[in-house]
Design a protein around this motif. Structure first.
Motif, PDB file in Angstrom:
ATOM      1  N   LEU A 101       2.087  -4.140  83.531  1.00 22.64           N
ATOM      2  CA  LEU A 101       0.734  -4.160  84.070  1.00 22.64           C
ATOM      3  C   LEU A 101       0.070  -5.466  83.666  1.00 22.64           C
ATOM      4  CD1 LEU A 101      -0.715  -0.607  83.289  1.00 22.64           C
ATOM      5  CD2 LEU A 101       0.039  -1.469  85.501  1.00 22.64           C
ATOM      6  N   LEU A 102      -0.717  -6.037  84.574  1.00 20.29           N
ATOM      7  CA  LEU A 102      -1.480  -7.238  84.272  1.00 20.29           C
ATOM      8  C   LEU A 102      -2.949  -6.856  84.096  1.00 20.29           C
ATOM      9  CD1 LEU A 102      -1.994 -10.303  84.075  1.00 20.29           C
ATOM     10  CD2 LEU A 102      -2.114 -10.350  86.580  1.00 20.29           C
ATOM     11  N   LEU A 103      -3.497  -7.239  82.962  1.00 22.33           N
ATOM     12  CA  LEU A 103      -4.920  -7.048  82.708  1.00 22.33           C
ATOM     13  C   LEU A 103      -5.601  -8.405  82.839  1.00 22.33           C
ATOM     14  CD1 LEU A 103      -4.759  -4.852  79.466  1.00 22.33           C
ATOM     15  CD2 LEU A 103      -4.404  -4.175  81.849  1.00 22.33           C
ATOM     16  N   ALA A 140     -14.216 -17.688  82.464  1.00 21.75           N
ATOM     17  CA  ALA A 140     -12.899 -17.899  81.859  1.00 21.75           C
ATOM     18  C   ALA A 140     -12.212 -16.539  81.843  1.00 21.75           C
ATOM     19  CB  ALA A 140     -13.024 -18.456  80.443  1.00 21.75           C
ATOM     20  N   TRP A 141     -10.884 -16.566  81.905  1.00 16.89           N
ATOM     21  CA  TRP A 141     -10.145 -15.311  82.008  1.00 16.89           C
ATOM     22  C   TRP A 141      -8.927 -15.324  81.103  1.00 16.89           C
ATOM     23  CZ3 TRP A 141     -12.376 -17.931  85.954  1.00 16.89           C
ATOM     24  CH2 TRP A 141     -13.316 -17.244  86.736  1.00 16.89           C
ATOM     25  N   LEU A 142      -8.614 -14.160  80.572  1.00 19.59           N
ATOM     26  CA  LEU A 142      -7.328 -13.929  79.920  1.00 19.59           C
ATOM     27  C   LEU A 142      -6.455 -13.099  80.849  1.00 19.59           C
ATOM     28  CD1 LEU A 142      -8.166 -13.087  76.193  1.00 19.59           C
ATOM     29  CD2 LEU A 142      -7.322 -15.251  77.139  1.00 19.59           C
ATOM     30  N   PHE A 143      -5.189 -13.512  80.989  1.00 18.70           N
ATOM     31  CA  PHE A 143      -4.174 -12.732  81.686  1.00 18.70           C
ATOM     32  C   PHE A 143      -3.309 -12.092  80.607  1.00 18.70           C
ATOM     33  CE2 PHE A 143      -3.786 -15.063  86.044  1.00 18.70           C
ATOM     34  CZ  PHE A 143      -5.165 -15.001  86.195  1.00 18.70           C
ATOM     35  N   ILE A 144      -3.347 -10.776  80.531  1.00 14.55           N
ATOM     36  CA  ILE A 144      -2.624 -10.051  79.481  1.00 14.55           C
ATOM     37  C   ILE A 144      -1.595  -9.151  80.142  1.00 14.55           C
ATOM     38  CG2 ILE A 144      -2.853  -8.535  77.476  1.00 14.55           C
ATOM     39  CD1 ILE A 144      -5.891  -9.259  77.500  1.00 14.55           C
ATOM     40  N   ASP A 145      -0.342  -9.344  79.817  1.00 14.08           N
ATOM     41  CA  ASP A 145       0.721  -8.476  80.315  1.00 14.08           C
ATOM     42  C   ASP A 145       1.051  -7.424  79.260  1.00 14.08           C
ATOM     43  OD1 ASP A 145       1.372  -9.054  82.905  1.00 14.08           O
ATOM     44  OD2 ASP A 145       3.073 -10.356  82.465  1.00 14.08           O
ATOM     45  N   VAL A 167      -4.075  -4.749  87.215  1.00 13.47           N
ATOM     46  CA  VAL A 167      -3.302  -5.048  88.420  1.00 13.47           C
ATOM     47  C   VAL A 167      -1.906  -4.455  88.245  1.00 13.47           C
ATOM     48  CG1 VAL A 167      -2.469  -6.865  89.956  1.00 13.47           C
ATOM     49  CG2 VAL A 167      -4.593  -7.200  88.668  1.00 13.47           C
ATOM     50  N   ASP A 168      -1.591  -3.438  89.052  1.00 15.30           N
ATOM     51  CA  ASP A 168      -0.274  -2.810  88.952  1.00 15.30           C
ATOM     52  C   ASP A 168       0.623  -3.136  90.141  1.00 15.30           C
ATOM     53  OD1 ASP A 168      -1.602  -1.362  90.863  1.00 15.30           O
ATOM     54  OD2 ASP A 168      -1.449   0.573  89.831  1.00 15.30           O
ATOM     55  N   PRO A 215       2.971  -5.284  92.194  1.00  8.20           N
ATOM     56  CA  PRO A 215       3.783  -6.457  91.827  1.00  8.20           C
ATOM     57  C   PRO A 215       3.431  -7.711  92.630  1.00  8.20           C
ATOM     58  CG  PRO A 215       5.169  -4.509  92.027  1.00  8.20           C
ATOM     59  CD  PRO A 215       3.820  -4.122  92.531  1.00  8.20           C
ATOM     60  N   ALA A 216       3.145  -7.562  93.917  1.00 10.51           N
ATOM     61  CA  ALA A 216       2.819  -8.732  94.740  1.00 10.51           C
ATOM     62  C   ALA A 216       1.492  -9.343  94.306  1.00 10.51           C
ATOM     63  CB  ALA A 216       2.770  -8.342  96.210  1.00 10.51           C
ATOM     64  N   ARG A 217       0.512  -8.496  94.037  1.00 10.05           N
ATOM     65  CA  ARG A 217      -0.797  -9.006  93.603  1.00 10.05           C
ATOM     66  C   ARG A 217      -0.678  -9.636  92.218  1.00 10.05           C
ATOM     67  NH1 ARG A 217      -3.525 -11.155  96.142  1.00 10.05           N
ATOM     68  NH2 ARG A 217      -4.760 -12.306  94.699  1.00 10.05           N
ATOM     69  N   ARG A 218       0.117  -9.006  91.366  1.00  9.94           N
ATOM     70  CA  ARG A 218       0.335  -9.552  90.023  1.00  9.94           C
ATOM     71  C   ARG A 218       0.973 -10.938  90.108  1.00  9.94           C
ATOM     72  NH1 ARG A 218       4.735  -9.099  86.599  1.00  9.94           N
ATOM     73  NH2 ARG A 218       4.258  -9.268  84.366  1.00  9.94           N
ATOM     74  N   LYS A 219       1.975 -11.076  90.966  1.00  9.50           N
ATOM     75  CA  LYS A 219       2.646 -12.362  91.127  1.00  9.50           C
ATOM     76  C   LYS A 219       1.680 -13.417  91.651  1.00  9.50           C
ATOM     77  CE  LYS A 219       6.605 -14.473  93.488  1.00  9.50           C
ATOM     78  NZ  LYS A 219       7.755 -14.220  94.410  1.00  9.50           N
ATOM     79  N   ALA A 220       0.830 -13.031  92.602  1.00 12.25           N
ATOM     80  CA  ALA A 220      -0.119 -13.981  93.178  1.00 12.25           C
ATOM     81  C   ALA A 220      -1.111 -14.474  92.131  1.00 12.25           C
ATOM     82  CB  ALA A 220      -0.856 -13.335  94.350  1.00 12.25           C
TER      83      ALA A 220
END
Length: 1021
Positions: free
Chosen positions: A268-270, A323-328, A365-366, A368-373
């Motif tokens: 999951l991407l946060l 500003a954003w953090l991308f957390i997997d 974001v769960d 996969p396509a949106r996460r990749k984008a």
């Protein structure tokens, strides 16, 4: 005899042509150093041959993989060894031991994919720097690269088991976790050399134990210098890992054995929004206990540029913030919390962050396509930040450029926020701005800074700032480099970070391996000043006249009335300023600070996305040939050398090296959107060809295809005769006479009867027309039924459709670089279409739509042209408007194969056709990539093999996957590619009737068979 000739006599592929040297004078750093030759070895032994000869001659050797180094450690004055061409294979994968052996030239994503394929998806190679789709294993080892998921997986050195080396004198040795050995135990010279180096390394470690234990490995990302602590007894005399991060200065790694790791599951991407990067950094210590696999950060400027360049949908899903953090988080994160529910772990993490009080908002974001984008926004950070654009703030852009140089410092994660606060103050003190992104979870910041590298004063500011920044990061207990290496950007600053004793130990380590200093001189040991050899320094200040309005630095505004009146056709506004364009190196007061064409071609900063095997469309010619000269980057570098080294502007435009570099450019425009810096090679090619052939005989295809709109109108009456000729024995002669390849299937011309049947009933444009259907030359001449189908669909909601069939988009003149004619044509078109309304102009042929939307305002920079361009839609781009109005087509197929035209992809969006079809419930199988025909390219003599190879990147495999699915090809050239493949591809032997249909045909009951007595089948000449 020069070194290139000597190596060629030894059987080595060596190239010292001016064009090749220009391509390899740069990497992704701020520097430019022309090499003496470039070599492409086919084996480790051939590498040894090259190195041994260079050692004997005293010629430096620079090893190179993907050429994506931001520190300048992949360029130099010597022989460049490019390992990416041939040493790019996975040699073995052992699932039981979780290891793989691969050549140094293999691309990281390819290695990871092949590891997954060989282990049924269980194992992968973990290091994933943002350049992983083109960076090589050897480069990752050379820099000790990390990547977006380094918070879990660490650095490349954590995954190296053994290195297969060529030493500075050409010996083949193997470095392991516990020593150094001859690769061939029967090679007595190599055995002796290994023993000699081993003894000296042990002596180095013994003499320096105290400082190796106190000055090295103090933080997770301490990459600067050499990893000498690996030689300590407690680390097992780990020679392999001591060499990781040595930047090709000690030995050349030709292959390596690496550790594989389990593939993450349930990811999951946060996306978490903050007010500032420093606020985001302060939450990192609170996140780390949740064991995420990634904690990456970006700031608003990068997100805004992504939205402006590729559309707001590319950043859809980001929460509010600056500003954003991308957390997997994944199953391993959940297990670390003693649970198996990943969404629950994600929720607890977000609840914890809300309690910290700094987070603004967050999204999970769960998909996969949106996460990749969304991850692509972070991955393209280096390129996006180099030339900023902001749809909400016109002041951002233009002069706003940022550069590496201090883009890789690292501190302990718990000190990152305080470091960023002090760093922001330092930027202010020097009058600079920084664009921040990077590996927040590991404390490593990639900051691109608004250095002025073009002037002596700006370079002095850069020098002073980097010195102060080095002192600052050291005060925070950090490292000058966290994964990019020191190279030419930071090596001179290493004494700020390390004691004299440590610097002496580094020099001794280098000397043990390379006593004569032949390997990558200038990196780590004995470096030049950080302001030496800058690529933007000392570029002659000259005017390069352009027909395209390239914006930055130009003074077009006072001349707009002249341009719109037709007073000038072939000269740009800057040329009309009175400046001397004959090429003197002397600056004049009339010249702009930065010429627009120079600024445009300098947009390439070398990040190399055009060398990626997958993702996007750029660069189809490189994917076909695997040659740097056929990449967008290679072409840009040759153009950059043209504006730097040409004796005069006129001689620059006549450059045979540039003409050679551009020959296989398909003018697909994909780079204008796929390239993170927005390089638009199709435009530069058109501009160059316009000057190159001015008052000279052009290739025959520039007349036969370039002037096609001028003679197509006469083909209706003669269509039966022409079509019979093209299917007869004289077709080959006719093709050659027109500069075309006789192997290519030629289009059949629509007969006069067919044109009348489909076009005569279309209503002309009138004051009551609500939609204008622009029927282009190709549609009129080859498939008029598309115009009829488009009119039916556009009028299905009751709106009145008016047909404009007398105007031209000038595409063929643009693509062949005949810009005077193109501008005159487009000026007339703009005048005819600028009717004072905002009625949409829908163009069935996507390449013509793109020409009107993008090229028109650049070639005719007037308000009238801009108004027209803003109204232009491709048919697929307009379709959602009809769906929103409630229109539904008749029954549609369940599945289609979709070939999106490259120009539609670039100008109207990558998912334009896909989104429209999916909204109608159709499953879309996208033939990703260019079709290979690309307008005139695939028809022209000398392009056939490359054209067919390009088709193998997406279209041909998609057709073979299911030959009986309908194939949607809005682009006429794409339809021709399908028909040709159906004729010649052995894999389609049972489906010779495959034909591409336009989306409008698919959506209407007027879809016709591809061939009738009046509309002959396309024929091969």
């Amino acid at each position: 005899m020069d070194i290139a000739d000597e190596l060629a006599d030894l059987g080595v592929d060596a190239d010292a042509s001016p064009r090749r040297l220009a391509e390899y004078s740069y990497d992704a750093s701020n520097y430019r150093i022309p090499p003496r030759a470039v070599t492409f070895p086919r084996s480790g032994r051939e590498v040894a041959t090259i190195v041994a000869r260079c050692h004997d001659r005293g010629v430096p050797v620079i090893v190179r993989g993907g050429g994506t180094s931001m520190a300048g450690n992949a360029i130099g004055d010597g022989v460049v060894i490019d390992l990416s061409r041939h040493l790019d294979q996975v040699i073995s994968v052992d699932a039981e031991t979780s290891t793989a052996v691969a050549g140094s030239g293999i691309v990281l994503t390819t290695l990871a994919a092949q590891a997954r394929a060989a282990t049924d998806g269980r194992l992968t190679f973990a290091p994933d720097p943002s350049s992983a789709s083109r960076a090589t294993l050897g480069g990752a080892i050379g820099n000790d690269a990390c990547g977006n998921h380094s918070v879990r997986y660490g650095r490349t050195s954590d995954h190296v088991i053994e290195l297969h080396l060529v030493t500075a004198d050409g010996m083949l040795l193997t470095a392991t976790r516990d020593g150094l050995y001859a690769t061939d135990p029967h090679d007595r010279e190599a055995v002796a050399r290994a023993a000699e180096i081993t003894a000296e390394l042990r002596g180095l470690a013994s003499d320096n134990m105290a400082i190796l234990r106190t000055e090295l490995e103090t933080i997770p990302r301490q990459v600067s210098g050499y990893h000498l602590a690996r030689l300590l007894p407690e680390n097992g005399f780990d020679v392999a890992r001591a060499l990781v991060g040595s930047e090709g200065t000690c030995a050349i790694v030709v292959s390596a054995k690496v550790r594989l790791v389990p593939v993450a599951t349930s990811q999951l991407l946060l996306c978490v929004g903050y007010h500032s990067p420093a606020d985001a950094a302060r939450d990192v210590p609170a996140i780390l206990p949740f064991a995420p696999s990634a904690i990456e950060g970006i700031d608003r400027k990068i997100v805004a540029t992504m939205a402006a360049r590729r559309g707001r949908d590319t950043v859809a899903g980001l929460p509010e913030g600056s500003a954003w953090l991308f957390i997997d988080v994944d199953s391993e994160s959940a297990e670390a919390q003693g649970e198996s529910d990943v969404p629950a772990t994600a929720k607890r993490l977000l609840d914890h962050l809300r309690g910290q009080g700094r987070m603004i908002d967050a999204t999970v974001v769960d998909d996969p396509a949106r996460r990749k984008a969304l991850w692509r926004v972070r991955e393209d950070g280096a390129g996006l930040s180099s030339r900023l654009a902001d749809p909400d703030d016109e002041s951002v852009g233009g002069n706003y450029e940022s550069w590496p140089g201090w883009e890789d410092a690292a501190v302990a994660p718990e000190r990152l926020a305080d470091y960023l606060d002090d760093f922001a103050e330092l930027l202010d003190q020097h009058g600079l701005t920084g664009v921040m992104y990077g590996h927040f979870g590991a404390g490593c910041m990639h900051v691109r800074i608004t250095f002025d590298l073009r002037t002596p004063e700006g370079r002095t500011v850069m020098d002073n700032f980097c010195t102060d920044a080095a002192n600052l990061v050291v005060r925070h207990g950090g490292s000058l480099s966290g994964e990019h290496g020191d190279g030419r950007a930071r090596s001179a600053l290493l004494p700020v970070m390390y004691s004299p004793a440590m610097m002496a130990a580094f020099a001794r380590f280098k000397s043990i391996w390379d006593p004569t200093g032949n390997l990558n001189p200038g990196s780590i040991i004995d470096p030049p000043p950080i302001t030496a050899d800058l690529a933007l320094a000392d570029v002659p200040r000259r005017t390069w006249p352009t027909t395209f309005d390239l914006g930055h630095g130009s003074r077009n505004a006072p001349l707009e009335s002249a341009l719109s009146s037709g007073a000038v056709d072939d000269m740009s506004a800057t040329a009309l300023s009175g400046a001397d364009v004959r090429g003197g190196f002397e600056a004049t007061p009339e010249l702009p600070l930065l010429d627009p064409f120079v600024h445009a071609v300098q947009g390439c900063i070398g990040v190399g996305r055009c060398r990626a095997d997958t993702g996007g469309v750029m660069c189809p010619s490189y994917r076909a040939t695997r040659d740097e000269k056929d990449s967008t980057r290679g072409r840009a570098r040759v153009l950059q050398d043209m504006v730097r080294t040409a004796p005069s502007v006129d001689e620059g435009w006549r450059s045979p090296e540039v003409a050679d570099a551009l020959e296989l450019c398909l003018s697909c425009k994909a780079c204008s959107t796929d390239c993170p810096t927005g390089v638009d090679m199709a435009t530069y090619k058109s501009e160059f060809l316009d000057h190159h052939y001015r008052r000279r005989l052009r290739p025959l295809s520039h007349y036969s295809l370039g002037w096609m709109p001028a003679w197509l109108s006469a083909t209706g009456t003669a269509a039966p005769l022409i079509n019979r000729a093209l299917s007869s024995k004289i077709s080959g002669l006719a093709a050659r006479a027109g500069g075309l390849d006789p192997r290519r299937t030629m289009p059949a011309f629509a007969t006069r009867r067919a044109r009348k049947a489909h076009l005569d009933d279309l209503a002309p444009v009138s004051p009551t027309s609500q939609i204008i259907l622009f029927v282009d030359s190709f549609t009129r001449a080859f498939r008029p039924q598309v115009a009829a189908a488009a009119a039916e669909v556009l009028g299905a909601t009751g709106e009145q459709v008016g047909c404009s069939a007398e105007n031209c988009c000038a595409l063929t003149w643009i693509s062949t670089g005949q810009l005077g004619k193109a501008r005159r044509t487009l000026r007339r078109t703009a005048a005819n279409l600028d009717d004072g309304t905002d009625r949409p102009i829908v163009v069935p042929e996507p390449s013509c739509a793109a020409a009107l939307a993008k090229d028109l305002p650049e070639l005719v920079p007037t308000d009238s042209a801009r108004r027209v361009a803003a109204r232009v839609r491709s048919f697929a781009a307009h379709l959602p408007t009809l769906l929103d109005a409630g229109w539904q087509p008749p029954a549609l197929p369940d599945e289609v194969t979709l070939q999106t035209h490259c120009h539609e992809y670039a100008v109207f969006g990558a998912r334009t056709g896909t989104a429209a079809l999916e909204a109608l419930g159709v499953t879309v199988h996208s033939a990703d990539g260019c079709c290979g025909v690309a307008g005139n390219f695939g028809f022209e003599k000398g392009h056939y093999e490359v054209s067919m190879a390009v088709a193998e990147n997406g279209l041909a495999p998609a057709l073979r996957d299911d030959p009986h699915r309908p194939v949607v090809t809005d682009g006429f050239s794409c339809a021709m590619a399908v028909e040709h493949l159906a004729t010649v591809d052995d894999g389609l032997a049972d489906a010779r009737e495959i034909r591409g249909v336009h989306l409008a045909e698919l959506l209407t009951s007027t879809t016709r068979p591809p061939s009738t007595p009046d509309e002959p089948r396309r024929v091969r000449s």
